[in-house]
Design a protein around this motif. Sequence first.
Motif, PDB file in Angstrom:
ATOM      1  N   MET A 221       1.012  -6.357 -33.098  1.00 44.30           N
ATOM      2  CA  MET A 221       2.327  -6.863 -32.620  1.00 44.30           C
ATOM      3  C   MET A 221       2.280  -6.392 -31.122  1.00 44.30           C
ATOM      4  O   MET A 221       3.303  -6.839 -30.474  1.00 44.30           O
ATOM      5  CB  MET A 221       3.274  -5.827 -33.356  1.00 44.30           C
ATOM      6  N   LEU A 222       1.079  -6.170 -30.619  1.00 47.60           N
ATOM      7  CA  LEU A 222       1.323  -5.608 -29.263  1.00 47.60           C
ATOM      8  C   LEU A 222       0.497  -6.649 -28.403  1.00 47.60           C
ATOM      9  O   LEU A 222      -0.517  -7.486 -28.845  1.00 47.60           O
ATOM     10  CB  LEU A 222       0.487  -4.257 -28.750  1.00 47.60           C
ATOM     11  N   SER A 223       0.835  -6.789 -27.039  1.00 47.34           N
ATOM     12  CA  SER A 223      -0.154  -7.569 -26.070  1.00 47.34           C
ATOM     13  C   SER A 223      -1.316  -6.774 -25.969  1.00 47.34           C
ATOM     14  O   SER A 223      -1.458  -5.508 -26.165  1.00 47.34           O
ATOM     15  CB  SER A 223       0.670  -7.796 -24.796  1.00 47.34           C
ATOM     16  N   THR A 224      -2.463  -7.464 -25.466  1.00 45.24           N
ATOM     17  CA  THR A 224      -3.623  -6.684 -25.143  1.00 45.24           C
ATOM     18  C   THR A 224      -3.379  -5.458 -24.160  1.00 45.24           C
ATOM     19  O   THR A 224      -3.981  -4.576 -24.199  1.00 45.24           O
ATOM     20  CB  THR A 224      -4.865  -7.875 -24.457  1.00 45.24           C
ATOM     21  N   SER A 225      -2.675  -5.653 -23.070  1.00 46.55           N
ATOM     22  CA  SER A 225      -2.590  -4.487 -22.103  1.00 46.55           C
ATOM     23  C   SER A 225      -1.783  -3.252 -22.817  1.00 46.55           C
ATOM     24  O   SER A 225      -2.025  -2.307 -22.425  1.00 46.55           O
ATOM     25  CB  SER A 225      -1.795  -5.295 -20.821  1.00 46.55           C
ATOM     26  N   GLN A 226      -0.913  -3.844 -23.619  1.00 45.97           N
ATOM     27  CA  GLN A 226      -0.052  -2.662 -24.381  1.00 45.97           C
ATOM     28  C   GLN A 226      -1.050  -1.953 -25.187  1.00 45.97           C
ATOM     29  O   GLN A 226      -1.116  -0.604 -25.509  1.00 45.97           O
ATOM     30  CB  GLN A 226       1.075  -3.160 -24.962  1.00 45.97           C
ATOM     31  N   PHE A 227      -1.938  -2.411 -25.945  1.00 45.78           N
ATOM     32  CA  PHE A 227      -2.854  -1.858 -26.637  1.00 45.78           C
ATOM     33  C   PHE A 227      -3.681  -1.093 -25.881  1.00 45.78           C
ATOM     34  O   PHE A 227      -4.086   0.088 -26.251  1.00 45.78           O
ATOM     35  CB  PHE A 227      -3.614  -2.992 -27.422  1.00 45.78           C
ATOM     36  N   ILE A 228      -4.108  -1.490 -24.766  1.00 45.22           N
ATOM     37  CA  ILE A 228      -5.256  -0.616 -23.978  1.00 45.22           C
ATOM     38  C   ILE A 228      -4.335   0.582 -23.342  1.00 45.22           C
ATOM     39  O   ILE A 228      -4.772   1.613 -23.098  1.00 45.22           O
ATOM     40  CB  ILE A 228      -5.722  -1.633 -22.776  1.00 45.22           C
ATOM     41  N   SER A 229      -2.990   0.103 -22.974  1.00 44.80           N
ATOM     42  CA  SER A 229      -2.067   1.449 -22.686  1.00 44.80           C
ATOM     43  C   SER A 229      -1.940   2.550 -23.398  1.00 44.80           C
ATOM     44  O   SER A 229      -2.136   3.575 -22.882  1.00 44.80           O
ATOM     45  CB  SER A 229      -0.907   1.003 -22.477  1.00 44.80           C
ATOM     46  N   ILE A 230      -2.128   2.391 -24.516  1.00 50.02           N
ATOM     47  CA  ILE A 230      -2.142   3.200 -25.611  1.00 50.02           C
ATOM     48  C   ILE A 230      -3.245   4.368 -25.538  1.00 50.02           C
ATOM     49  O   ILE A 230      -3.050   5.458 -25.141  1.00 50.02           O
ATOM     50  CB  ILE A 230      -2.071   3.162 -27.043  1.00 50.02           C
ATOM     51  N   PHE A 231      -4.461   3.867 -25.227  1.00 47.50           N
ATOM     52  CA  PHE A 231      -5.457   4.421 -24.830  1.00 47.50           C
ATOM     53  C   PHE A 231      -5.622   4.981 -23.595  1.00 47.50           C
ATOM     54  O   PHE A 231      -6.196   6.212 -23.435  1.00 47.50           O
ATOM     55  CB  PHE A 231      -6.816   3.642 -25.211  1.00 47.50           C
ATOM     56  N   PHE A 232      -5.060   4.411 -22.361  1.00 48.96           N
ATOM     57  CA  PHE A 232      -5.061   5.188 -21.408  1.00 48.96           C
ATOM     58  C   PHE A 232      -3.956   6.402 -21.249  1.00 48.96           C
ATOM     59  O   PHE A 232      -4.456   7.462 -20.732  1.00 48.96           O
ATOM     60  CB  PHE A 232      -4.257   4.080 -20.304  1.00 48.96           C
ATOM     61  N   VAL A 233      -2.813   6.337 -22.150  1.00 44.04           N
ATOM     62  CA  VAL A 233      -2.119   7.468 -22.108  1.00 44.04           C
ATOM     63  C   VAL A 233      -2.749   8.706 -22.952  1.00 44.04           C
ATOM     64  O   VAL A 233      -2.687   9.896 -22.544  1.00 44.04           O
ATOM     65  CB  VAL A 233      -0.857   6.893 -22.908  1.00 44.04           C
ATOM     66  N   ILE A 234      -3.416   8.397 -24.354  1.00 43.23           N
ATOM     67  CA  ILE A 234      -4.088   9.276 -24.966  1.00 43.23           C
ATOM     68  C   ILE A 234      -5.150   9.840 -24.169  1.00 43.23           C
ATOM     69  O   ILE A 234      -5.341  11.098 -24.151  1.00 43.23           O
ATOM     70  CB  ILE A 234      -4.651   8.467 -26.128  1.00 43.23           C
ATOM     71  N   GLY A 235      -6.117   9.036 -23.303  1.00 38.98           N
ATOM     72  CA  GLY A 235      -6.957   9.557 -22.424  1.00 38.98           C
ATOM     73  C   GLY A 235      -6.582  10.505 -21.244  1.00 38.98           C
ATOM     74  O   GLY A 235      -7.226  11.605 -20.860  1.00 38.98           O
ATOM     75  N   ALA A 236      -5.168  10.131 -20.908  1.00 41.37           N
ATOM     76  CA  ALA A 236      -4.921  11.072 -19.584  1.00 41.37           C
ATOM     77  C   ALA A 236      -4.295  12.390 -20.341  1.00 41.37           C
ATOM     78  O   ALA A 236      -4.684  13.516 -19.815  1.00 41.37           O
ATOM     79  CB  ALA A 236      -3.416  10.339 -19.369  1.00 41.37           C
ATOM     80  N   LEU A 237      -3.740  12.283 -21.475  1.00 41.94           N
ATOM     81  CA  LEU A 237      -3.198  13.696 -22.147  1.00 41.94           C
ATOM     82  C   LEU A 237      -4.687  14.570 -22.407  1.00 41.94           C
ATOM     83  O   LEU A 237      -4.580  15.871 -22.315  1.00 41.94           O
ATOM     84  CB  LEU A 237      -2.668  13.485 -23.363  1.00 41.94           C
ATOM     85  N   ILE A 238      -5.853  13.891 -22.985  1.00 42.69           N
ATOM     86  CA  ILE A 238      -6.999  14.447 -23.295  1.00 42.69           C
ATOM     87  C   ILE A 238      -7.565  15.157 -21.924  1.00 42.69           C
ATOM     88  O   ILE A 238      -8.025  16.278 -21.994  1.00 42.69           O
ATOM     89  CB  ILE A 238      -8.126  13.671 -24.127  1.00 42.69           C
ATOM     90  N   LEU A 239      -7.487  14.205 -20.999  1.00 42.40           N
ATOM     91  CA  LEU A 239      -8.053  14.471 -19.623  1.00 42.40           C
ATOM     92  C   LEU A 239      -7.372  15.838 -19.256  1.00 42.40           C
ATOM     93  O   LEU A 239      -8.141  16.873 -18.524  1.00 42.40           O
ATOM     94  CB  LEU A 239      -8.115  13.345 -18.487  1.00 42.40           C
ATOM     95  N   PHE A 240      -5.968  15.841 -19.107  1.00 41.21           N
ATOM     96  CA  PHE A 240      -5.221  17.062 -18.941  1.00 41.21           C
ATOM     97  C   PHE A 240      -5.800  18.247 -19.584  1.00 41.21           C
ATOM     98  O   PHE A 240      -5.789  19.306 -18.880  1.00 41.21           O
ATOM     99  CB  PHE A 240      -3.673  16.728 -19.007  1.00 41.21           C
ATOM    100  N   LEU A 241      -5.908  18.244 -20.854  1.00 38.78           N
ATOM    101  CA  LEU A 241      -6.354  19.355 -21.521  1.00 38.78           C
ATOM    102  C   LEU A 241      -7.524  19.886 -21.117  1.00 38.78           C
ATOM    103  O   LEU A 241      -7.952  21.161 -20.985  1.00 38.78           O
ATOM    104  CB  LEU A 241      -6.207  18.936 -23.172  1.00 38.78           C
TER     105      LEU A 241
END
Length: 255
Positions: A221-241
């Motif tokens: 149900m997502l665009s390709t960029s929205q799908f990748i955005s989810i991983f960017f946000v998750i990756g950012a939170l992991i990187l902060f930790l």
Amino acid sequence: MHNDIFSIGSITIHGYGLMIAIGFMVALLVGTYRAKKKGLDPEVVSSIAMLAIVCGFLGAKLLYVIVEFDDFLKSPMDVIGSEGFVVYGGIIAGALSAIIYCRIKKISFMSYFDLMMPSVAIAQGFGRIGCFLAGCCYGMETQSMLGVIFPEGSLAPAGIKLLPTQLFSSAGDFLIAGILIWFSRKSKCKGDTGALYLLLYGIGRFAIEFLRNDERGIVGMLSTSQFISIFFVIGALILFLINHRNNKMNTTLDA
């Protein structure tokens, strides 16, 4: 809006390419200036920037080919030779090339990651102005006062009012650049400025996709960029930790 800026004989200067060039130069100037202020090597910044622009171009085109794979199978050269790119492909390929470069040169990737992400956002801001001039990445039809009518010959549908999502994205990118530069002066944790870019860009890109109306691939149900955005946000939170864990460990060792 008007992609052909001017012509000299048989050579035409296109707005999209011009904005990409301006964005790269401004980003490089900002990056080298900030490198000097932070005691980092401006020549490394220039090398990473040149490598990232080449690999980023290839990565953006490769992801576009993947998104448009059905059309690619029918007519490969039409897809490869088109003006289509996917920005996320460029970001990922550019980052990977920078990581490899830093490993080879045995220098801290995180230091330059933090340094250069504001410049990346600046370059993206100019690039989105180029998108507006070319008419790509256009928004949904609207009757609001924000609507823009693109002319014939533009990549956007002509004669109807569309949301200028390119300009919304450009403003967001410049805002992200300003936030990152401010944040980098306050942050004591290496890698956090880069992580903040991933977080802000991922959220912003996910949101703007709801307003776009160009063909850009779908994943469920997502665009390709929205799908990748989810991983960017998750990756950012992991990187902060990870950054804060490492910072805490280093502080304990120094105590």
